[in-house]
Write a protein that holds these residues in place. Sequence first.
Motif, PDB file in Angstrom:
ATOM      1  N   ASP A 135       0.913  -1.031   0.098  1.00 30.77           N
ATOM      2  CA  ASP A 135      -0.091   0.012   0.109  1.00 30.77           C
ATOM      3  C   ASP A 135       0.889   1.358  -0.019  1.00 30.77           C
ATOM      4  O   ASP A 135       1.035   1.963   0.959  1.00 30.77           O
ATOM      5  CB  ASP A 135      -0.801  -0.068   1.276  1.00 30.77           C
ATOM      6  CG  ASP A 135      -1.925   1.051   1.209  1.00 30.77           C
ATOM      7  OD1 ASP A 135      -2.258   1.752   0.237  1.00 30.77           O
ATOM      8  OD2 ASP A 135      -2.506   1.353   2.295  1.00 30.77           O
ATOM      9  N   GLU A 136       1.655   1.509  -1.082  1.00 33.94           N
ATOM     10  CA  GLU A 136       2.670   2.600  -1.076  1.00 33.94           C
ATOM     11  C   GLU A 136       1.984   3.924  -1.124  1.00 33.94           C
ATOM     12  O   GLU A 136       2.846   4.723  -0.422  1.00 33.94           O
ATOM     13  CB  GLU A 136       3.229   2.514  -2.616  1.00 33.94           C
ATOM     14  CG  GLU A 136       4.085   0.995  -2.767  1.00 33.94           C
ATOM     15  CD  GLU A 136       4.508   1.055  -4.264  1.00 33.94           C
ATOM     16  OE1 GLU A 136       4.175   1.633  -5.046  1.00 33.94           O
ATOM     17  OE2 GLU A 136       5.285  -0.077  -4.442  1.00 33.94           O
ATOM     18  N   GLY A 137       0.679   4.030  -1.263  1.00 32.24           N
ATOM     19  CA  GLY A 137       0.124   5.361  -1.179  1.00 32.24           C
ATOM     20  C   GLY A 137      -0.611   5.403   0.172  1.00 32.24           C
ATOM     21  O   GLY A 137      -1.360   6.539   0.505  1.00 32.24           O
ATOM     22  N   GLN A 179      10.819  -1.963   6.001  1.00 28.92           N
ATOM     23  CA  GLN A 179      10.441  -2.214   4.335  1.00 28.92           C
ATOM     24  C   GLN A 179       9.372  -1.304   4.000  1.00 28.92           C
ATOM     25  O   GLN A 179       9.189  -0.595   2.999  1.00 28.92           O
ATOM     26  CB  GLN A 179      10.217  -3.653   4.083  1.00 28.92           C
ATOM     27  CG  GLN A 179      11.500  -4.461   4.214  1.00 28.92           C
ATOM     28  CD  GLN A 179      11.016  -5.952   4.346  1.00 28.92           C
ATOM     29  OE1 GLN A 179       9.733  -6.217   4.294  1.00 28.92           O
ATOM     30  NE2 GLN A 179      11.969  -6.823   4.256  1.00 28.92           N
ATOM     31  N   PHE A 180       8.225  -1.225   4.924  1.00 22.62           N
ATOM     32  CA  PHE A 180       7.185  -0.161   4.883  1.00 22.62           C
ATOM     33  C   PHE A 180       7.666   1.209   4.415  1.00 22.62           C
ATOM     34  O   PHE A 180       7.355   1.887   3.779  1.00 22.62           O
ATOM     35  CB  PHE A 180       6.151  -0.233   6.041  1.00 22.62           C
ATOM     36  CG  PHE A 180       5.109   0.717   6.026  1.00 22.62           C
ATOM     37  CD1 PHE A 180       3.970   0.546   5.302  1.00 22.62           C
ATOM     38  CD2 PHE A 180       5.364   1.961   6.584  1.00 22.62           C
ATOM     39  CE1 PHE A 180       2.992   1.654   5.180  1.00 22.62           C
ATOM     40  CE2 PHE A 180       4.302   2.791   6.406  1.00 22.62           C
ATOM     41  CZ  PHE A 180       3.290   2.915   5.703  1.00 22.62           C
ATOM     42  N   GLN A 185       5.355   6.369  -0.587  1.00 25.71           N
ATOM     43  CA  GLN A 185       5.540   7.467  -1.566  1.00 25.71           C
ATOM     44  C   GLN A 185       6.020   8.790  -1.219  1.00 25.71           C
ATOM     45  O   GLN A 185       6.190   9.899  -2.137  1.00 25.71           O
ATOM     46  CB  GLN A 185       4.322   7.354  -2.569  1.00 25.71           C
ATOM     47  CG  GLN A 185       4.083   6.002  -3.443  1.00 25.71           C
ATOM     48  CD  GLN A 185       2.726   5.962  -4.056  1.00 25.71           C
ATOM     49  OE1 GLN A 185       1.762   6.785  -3.841  1.00 25.71           O
ATOM     50  NE2 GLN A 185       2.773   5.276  -4.949  1.00 25.71           N
ATOM     51  N   SER A 186       5.943   9.139  -0.019  1.00 27.56           N
ATOM     52  CA  SER A 186       5.940  10.473   0.421  1.00 27.56           C
ATOM     53  C   SER A 186       7.303  11.237   0.395  1.00 27.56           C
ATOM     54  O   SER A 186       7.354  12.323   0.483  1.00 27.56           O
ATOM     55  CB  SER A 186       5.350  10.579   2.022  1.00 27.56           C
ATOM     56  OG  SER A 186       6.421   9.781   2.749  1.00 27.56           O
ATOM     57  N   GLY A 187       8.366  10.480   0.031  1.00 23.79           N
ATOM     58  CA  GLY A 187       9.762  11.126  -0.142  1.00 23.79           C
ATOM     59  C   GLY A 187      10.395  10.968   1.423  1.00 23.79           C
ATOM     60  O   GLY A 187       9.787  10.816   2.362  1.00 23.79           O
TER      61      GLY A 187
END
Length: 335
Positions: A135-137, A179-180, A185-187
């Motif tokens: 759930d990258e976003g 790893q999460f 994606q937030s940088g």
Amino acid sequence: MGTGDFRPVYHPAGPDHALRVALQDLRTGRWLAMRNLLESTPDWALWTQRTQVLAAVAAGSDTVHAWLTEEPRSVAAAVMHARVAVERAVRAHREKRPRAQELWQVAWEGCRSAAYASPQDPVPWVCLLALSQLDEGQRLEEHRLPPPGPMLFPGPWGLLAEADARDPFNREAYHRMLQFVYARQSGGTLSEAVNFVQWAASSAPAGSPLHALPLYVRVERYRREHGNERALDLHWVTEDGERDARRALHLWFDAAAPSTRSLLDLNHLAHALWGSLRFADAAPVFRAMGPYYTSVPWSYRTRAPQDAGGAEDVFLRARGRCLASGHEPGTESHG
């Protein structure tokens, strides 16, 4: 090289000979040795480690499904079924396969079923942490809960707390959380990773493998930046690099029971001590590995990270240098 005829062995079971036997059976489609091994596993830390290694091999076959079909009330089979489903979902996501979303849903449901079947078990919650990196976003609410301290990020803190409640400072749970962080994606993920591992290690008791966590972030930084060997050497001889290596040595390696030490952690610690020129301190770490080794982090010292032979050569060079060092701990030599 100073290594004589020594050649290191890579095996996913490392020195766990009972696990090695179960893996051999698993590769031929038999599950009885796996079941017997898990039934005799004495603690949550070893249970977590063994189920993870077994799942990595079992994900390529239907053996665990056959076991669960044969013994539908087996708690171990339910947990392994979740493990396998998570392994498949993570691989599908990494390889960008079209069924990745479907496999993620199947794995999530398997984890919830395993948590219900084995309420005291940390592994279903560790598995849910593994899925969180997909759930990258951070669309799911359970993956963006407020952090427990300053300088930390919104994330799956509830899942980590559930794993912690069942097996405090579970090694894999914290590695999955790391790893999460990398997947967000937030940088700014490396600075977030540094803050996380320092926070985790600061509360961990002596002997906890979480004291080795900072070593992983240091290696990850140079993996991303494609740092050459000289840059990596200079990185490790900084005050912070030496401090992280020294703390892992004294707070984890010296204080942990030998049978509980992860082979991957041993390799990261040996690499860090060698890189920071603490050759004599690294010698007992190399000896503790016995004949076994892992290609990571040594492979990051090669021109091509997939070069297994190159990684072995770097390992042998480092091992030979450290074992040839003086016997006084703390001896530093620039040879």
